[in-house]
Design an enzyme around this catalytic site. Structure first.
Site, PDB file in Angstrom:
ATOM      1  N   GLY A  28       0.822  -1.197   0.000  1.00 22.73           N
ATOM      2  CA  GLY A  28       0.000   0.000   0.000  1.00 22.73           C
ATOM      3  C   GLY A  28       0.858   1.250   0.000  1.00 22.73           C
ATOM      4  O   GLY A  28       1.912   1.284  -0.640  1.00 22.73           O
TER       5      GLY A  28
ATOM      6  N   PHE B 128      -8.627  15.464   9.861  1.00 20.58           N
ATOM      7  CA  PHE B 128      -8.332  15.682  11.274  1.00 20.58           C
ATOM      8  C   PHE B 128      -7.207  16.685  11.390  1.00 20.58           C
ATOM      9  O   PHE B 128      -6.350  16.768  10.511  1.00 20.58           O
ATOM     10  CB  PHE B 128      -7.949  14.350  11.935  1.00 20.58           C
TER      11      PHE B 128
ATOM     12  N   LYS C  87       3.659   2.143   9.861  1.00 22.77           N
ATOM     13  CA  LYS C  87       4.751   3.065  10.219  1.00 22.77           C
ATOM     14  C   LYS C  87       4.256   4.376  10.802  1.00 22.77           C
ATOM     15  O   LYS C  87       4.730   4.830  11.831  1.00 22.77           O
ATOM     16  CB  LYS C  87       5.616   3.369   8.981  1.00 22.77           C
TER      17      LYS C  87
ATOM     18  N   GLU D 204      -8.831   0.250   2.659  1.00 20.91           N
ATOM     19  CA  GLU D 204      -7.783   0.106   3.676  1.00 20.91           C
ATOM     20  C   GLU D 204      -8.309  -0.776   4.813  1.00 20.91           C
ATOM     21  O   GLU D 204      -8.758  -0.278   5.847  1.00 20.91           O
ATOM     22  CB  GLU D 204      -7.406   1.494   4.238  1.00 20.91           C
TER      23      GLU D 204
ATOM     24  N   ARG E 130     -19.300   5.661   9.302  1.00 20.98           N
ATOM     25  CA  ARG E 130     -19.263   7.125   9.179  1.00 20.98           C
ATOM     26  C   ARG E 130     -18.577   7.523   7.873  1.00 20.98           C
ATOM     27  O   ARG E 130     -17.889   6.712   7.256  1.00 20.98           O
ATOM     28  CB  ARG E 130     -18.489   7.734  10.357  1.00 20.98           C
TER      29      ARG E 130
ATOM     30  N   THR F 205      -2.906  -1.695   7.338  1.00 19.55           N
ATOM     31  CA  THR F 205      -4.078  -1.948   6.486  1.00 19.55           C
ATOM     32  C   THR F 205      -3.636  -2.792   5.308  1.00 19.55           C
ATOM     33  O   THR F 205      -2.721  -2.420   4.580  1.00 19.55           O
ATOM     34  CB  THR F 205      -4.705  -0.632   5.977  1.00 19.55           C
TER      35      THR F 205
ATOM     36  N   TYR G 265       1.807 -10.409   2.726  1.00 23.96           N
ATOM     37  CA  TYR G 265       1.743  -9.927   1.334  1.00 23.96           C
ATOM     38  C   TYR G 265       1.622 -11.118   0.389  1.00 23.96           C
ATOM     39  O   TYR G 265       2.235 -12.166   0.606  1.00 23.96           O
ATOM     40  CB  TYR G 265       3.004  -9.127   0.988  1.00 23.96           C
TER      41      TYR G 265
ATOM     42  N   ASN H 111      -3.789  -3.863   1.935  1.00 19.71           N
ATOM     43  CA  ASN H 111      -4.375  -3.377   0.695  1.00 19.71           C
ATOM     44  C   ASN H 111      -4.479  -4.503  -0.323  1.00 19.71           C
ATOM     45  O   ASN H 111      -3.607  -5.342  -0.425  1.00 19.71           O
ATOM     46  CB  ASN H 111      -3.531  -2.231   0.134  1.00 19.71           C
TER      47      ASN H 111
ATOM     48  N   HIS I  24      -6.799  -8.451  14.522  1.00 19.81           N
ATOM     49  CA  HIS I  24      -6.091  -9.625  15.034  1.00 19.81           C
ATOM     50  C   HIS I  24      -4.596  -9.312  14.990  1.00 19.81           C
ATOM     51  O   HIS I  24      -4.137  -8.583  14.105  1.00 19.81           O
ATOM     52  CB  HIS I  24      -6.404 -10.842  14.144  1.00 19.81           C
TER      53      HIS I  24
HETATM   54  P1  ADP Z   1       1.163  -1.156   3.228  1.00 19.19           P
HETATM   55  O1  ADP Z   1       1.307   0.297   3.067  1.00 19.19           O
HETATM   56  O2  ADP Z   1       2.094  -1.932   2.339  1.00 19.19           O
HETATM   57  O3  ADP Z   1      -0.232  -1.630   3.107  1.00 19.19           O
HETATM   58  P2  ADP Z   1       0.882  -1.243   6.070  1.00 19.19           P
HETATM   59  O4  ADP Z   1       1.815  -0.506   6.976  1.00 19.19           O
HETATM   60  O5  ADP Z   1      -0.474  -0.692   5.859  1.00 19.19           O
HETATM   61  O6  ADP Z   1       1.642  -1.468   4.719  1.00 19.19           O
HETATM   62  O7  ADP Z   1       0.769  -2.695   6.635  1.00 19.19           O
HETATM   63  C1  ADP Z   1      -0.060  -3.612   5.989  1.00 19.19           C
HETATM   64  C2  ADP Z   1       0.555  -5.011   5.937  1.00 19.19           C
HETATM   65  O8  ADP Z   1       0.810  -5.457   7.257  1.00 19.19           O
HETATM   66  C3  ADP Z   1      -0.416  -5.971   5.346  1.00 19.19           C
HETATM   67  O9  ADP Z   1      -0.254  -6.090   3.939  1.00 19.19           O
HETATM   68  C4  ADP Z   1      -0.088  -7.284   6.047  1.00 19.19           C
HETATM   69  O10 ADP Z   1       0.885  -7.985   5.305  1.00 19.19           O
HETATM   70  C5  ADP Z   1       0.502  -6.829   7.367  1.00 19.19           C
HETATM   71  N1  ADP Z   1      -0.386  -6.950   8.537  1.00 19.19           N
HETATM   72  C6  ADP Z   1      -0.030  -7.469   9.723  1.00 19.19           C
HETATM   73  N2  ADP Z   1      -1.027  -7.421  10.602  1.00 19.19           N
HETATM   74  C7  ADP Z   1      -2.076  -6.869   9.976  1.00 19.19           C
HETATM   75  C8  ADP Z   1      -3.422  -6.564  10.362  1.00 19.19           C
HETATM   76  N3  ADP Z   1      -3.866  -6.836  11.604  1.00 19.19           N
HETATM   77  N4  ADP Z   1      -4.246  -5.990   9.447  1.00 19.19           N
HETATM   78  C9  ADP Z   1      -3.806  -5.706   8.220  1.00 19.19           C
HETATM   79  N5  ADP Z   1      -2.569  -5.967   7.789  1.00 19.19           N
HETATM   80  C10 ADP Z   1      -1.687  -6.537   8.641  1.00 19.19           C
HETATM   81  N1  RBF Z   2      -8.075   8.392   6.725  1.00 26.40           N
HETATM   82  C1  RBF Z   2      -8.555   9.640   6.696  1.00 26.40           C
HETATM   83  O1  RBF Z   2      -7.933  10.522   6.131  1.00 26.40           O
HETATM   84  N2  RBF Z   2      -9.748   9.947   7.308  1.00 26.40           N
HETATM   85  C2  RBF Z   2     -10.472   9.020   7.964  1.00 26.40           C
HETATM   86  O2  RBF Z   2     -11.542   9.346   8.470  1.00 26.40           O
HETATM   87  C3  RBF Z   2      -9.982   7.691   8.022  1.00 26.40           C
HETATM   88  N3  RBF Z   2     -10.677   6.717   8.667  1.00 26.40           N
HETATM   89  C4  RBF Z   2     -10.169   5.447   8.719  1.00 26.40           C
HETATM   90  C5  RBF Z   2     -10.853   4.450   9.428  1.00 26.40           C
HETATM   91  C6  RBF Z   2     -10.349   3.152   9.502  1.00 26.40           C
HETATM   92  C7  RBF Z   2     -11.116   2.125  10.259  1.00 26.40           C
HETATM   93  C8  RBF Z   2      -9.122   2.834   8.869  1.00 26.40           C
HETATM   94  C9  RBF Z   2      -8.554   1.453   8.938  1.00 26.40           C
HETATM   95  C10 RBF Z   2      -8.439   3.810   8.172  1.00 26.40           C
HETATM   96  C11 RBF Z   2      -8.934   5.122   8.106  1.00 26.40           C
HETATM   97  N4  RBF Z   2      -8.261   6.135   7.428  1.00 26.40           N
HETATM   98  C12 RBF Z   2      -8.758   7.397   7.386  1.00 26.40           C
HETATM   99  C13 RBF Z   2      -7.205   5.763   6.496  1.00 26.40           C
HETATM  100  C14 RBF Z   2      -5.852   5.878   7.027  1.00 26.40           C
HETATM  101  O3  RBF Z   2      -5.465   7.198   6.783  1.00 26.40           O
HETATM  102  C15 RBF Z   2      -5.095   4.869   6.172  1.00 26.40           C
HETATM  103  O4  RBF Z   2      -5.227   3.625   6.766  1.00 26.40           O
HETATM  104  C16 RBF Z   2      -3.710   5.271   5.963  1.00 26.40           C
HETATM  105  O5  RBF Z   2      -3.744   6.304   5.033  1.00 26.40           O
HETATM  106  C17 RBF Z   2      -2.872   4.106   5.486  1.00 26.40           C
HETATM  107  O6  RBF Z   2      -2.662   4.138   4.130  1.00 26.40           O
HETATM  108 MG    MG Z   3      -1.835  -0.440   4.030  1.00 30.05          MG
END
Ligand code: ADP
Ligand code: RBF
Ligand code: MG
Length: 400
Positions: free
Chosen positions: A261, A355, A267, A325, A350, A273, A337, A275, A330
């Site tokens: 993603g 923010f 980070k 996302e 919502r 999340t 990946y 993706n 868990h």
């Molecule tokens: P990216 O920007 O590549 O999506 P993220 O920092 O969002 O990286 O982390 C997502 C990755 O973390 C997922 O692709 C998965 O491999 C791993 N991961 C570990 N635990 C979870 C979780 N509880 N929910 C979602 N992804 C998770």
């Molecule tokens: N990003 C926003 O900019 N506004 C939001 O209201 C927002 N709500 C989120 C709610 C949930 C449950 C999750 C998992 C993500 C949300 N995000 C939101 C996205 C968040 O910014 C995103 O996970 C990061 O940008 C990672 O790519």
């Molecule tokens: Mg992600």
């Protein structure tokens, strides 16, 4: 049952006369969309048509035609693309191409819910569209129950001036025997908002194109989708289907291998999340309003988990692409990946928000998580945990 139509002055919902005047374009998906690969009947037709003249539809003109009358919109296209024909010639060529697509128009998410709700409470509704009356009639004939739900239907050819003139809304109020100041207009276009305010009505804008809400300054409220309408704000009966802060939706399904993603979930937010590639899913993604949803996630070789997710452009980061996302609720020992992830999305929480600080965004996402975790215990949502779609080669499962 005593309905508002029986007696327009009887209204148990305060001093408001029950009259949301609603435009067709805010209830169904005919509008062009920005992303060139996305579904949109207007875009599809124009892309095909302009190709014949060696021109490329890029979606930008979409922003200039939303809410216009057919001839105004036609004039914009003819001029923008330098077509070698008159506006009238263009209209007569393109009209049958559009008509052939009307049967494909889908109700916007929340449109049927809204119509059934107000109808059930005896709230009068009018349909006021810039489209010619016969087009409106044909378009809604494909939507079961709509014709009977509107006590007034007016087309753009039934008034001397279409929106942005207030005339069409004033005429609707008159025919419903209501004072304009007690009408609520639900509109997706800028000309429509101007018309509604000009008619001295309350106006809720639901922009049909993404990232446009800042332009709708004259509306009384701008909402992201029909799911976000709060009728009680306007003296109308509140929706009764919200359960513990969540709205059950018609479940939908999406899946694919987990891809990289934006590299900031874990980070920057401490919220990973997973993706999935949105290639091949642009239609599905476009059909669903941006916002925060929840449901169940099936992960190959692992199991089925609770899940909360956002769909959209993440206003805090202002992404260019609409993504999903999903945060699986868990603790996993390692990344997954490349694994197959399947989602059943069952409820809405919502709209996406911006923010003022990262802390506030993180705090809000954790509130979403708690809400989803709790709601998914309700039978209404928990039953989908067993959905066949989620069962992909689980460990010890010989049936796959
Ligand atoms: P990216 O920007 O590549 O999506 P993220 O920092 O969002 O990286 O982390 C997502 C990755 O973390 C997922 O692709 C998965 O491999 C791993 N991961 C570990 N635990 C979870 C979780 N509880 N929910 C979602 N992804 C998770
Ligand atoms: N990003 C926003 O900019 N506004 C939001 O209201 C927002 N709500 C989120 C709610 C949930 C449950 C999750 C998992 C993500 C949300 N995000 C939101 C996205 C968040 O910014 C995103 O996970 C990061 O940008 C990672 O790519
Ligand atoms: Mg992600």
């Amino acid at each position: 049952m005593s309905t508002a139509a029986d007696d327009p002055n009887s209204n148990k919902w305060g001093h408001w006369h029950p009259v949301p005047a609603i435009t067709l374009s805010s209830l169904s998906k005919t509008k062009p969309v920005k992303q060139h690969d996305q579904y949109g009947i207007v875009s599809d037709v124009l892309r095909v048509y302009l190709n014949k003249y060696g021109k490329q539809w890029d979606g930008k003109a979409a922003y200039r035609i939303v809410g216009k009358t057919p001839s105004e919109a036609a004039a914009v296209i003819v001029e923008d693309f330098g077509l070698p024909l008159s506006t009238d010639e263009f209209v007569s060529e393109i009209t049958p191409m559009f008509s052939a697509q009307w049967c494909k128009i889908k109700a916007l998410p929340g449109a049927n819910r809204l119509i059934n709700h107000f109808r059930g409470h005896g709230v009068q509704m009018a349909l006021a569209s810039n489209s010619p009356r016969t087009n409106v009639d044909t378009k809604i004939s494909y939507q079961p129950g709509w014709k009977e739900s509107f006590s007034v239907i007016i087309g753009g050819d039934e008034v001397t001036a279409g929106k942005p003139s207030p005339e069409i809304f004033l005429e609707a109020a008159k025919r419903m025997n209501c004072d304009p100041s007690s009408c609520l207009v639900i509109e997706d276009s800028l000309p429509g908002v101007t018309a509604g305010k000009g008619a001295d009505m309350k106006v809720v804008a639901v922009p049909s194109l993404p990232k446009q809400s800042h332009l709708y300054t004259s509306a009384d409220e701008v909402i992201n989708s029909l799911l976000d309408l709060r009728p009680e704000m306007w003296g109308l009966p509140p929706f009764e289907d919200w359960i513990e802060g969540t709205l059950p939706i018609e479940p939908w399904y999406i899946g694919g291998p987990v891809v990289k993603g934006f590299g900031r979930g874990s980070k920057v937010l401490g919220i990973p999340t997973a993706n999935i590639s949105t290639k091949g899913y642009s239609t599905l993604l476009q059909e669903h309003p941006s916002g925060v949803y929840f449901g169940w996630a099936g992960l190959s070789m692992k199991g089925v988990y609770k899940m909360v997710m956002s769909i959209g452009w993440n206003p805090y980061f202002d992404n260019a692409e609409k993504t999903i996302e999903p945060w699986l609720l868990h603790e996993f020992d390692e990344d997954f990946y490349g694994e197959e992830l399947r989602l059943a999305i069952v409820g809405y929480i919502r709209p996406e928000a911006n923010f003022s600080s990262l802390e506030d965004l993180i705090k809000r996402i954790h509130e979403d998580r708690k809400m989803a975790e709790k709601a998914l215990e309700l039978p209404l949502y928990s039953n989908y945990r067993n959905d066949e779609y989620l069962k992909i080669s689980l460990p010890g499962d010989e049936s796959h």
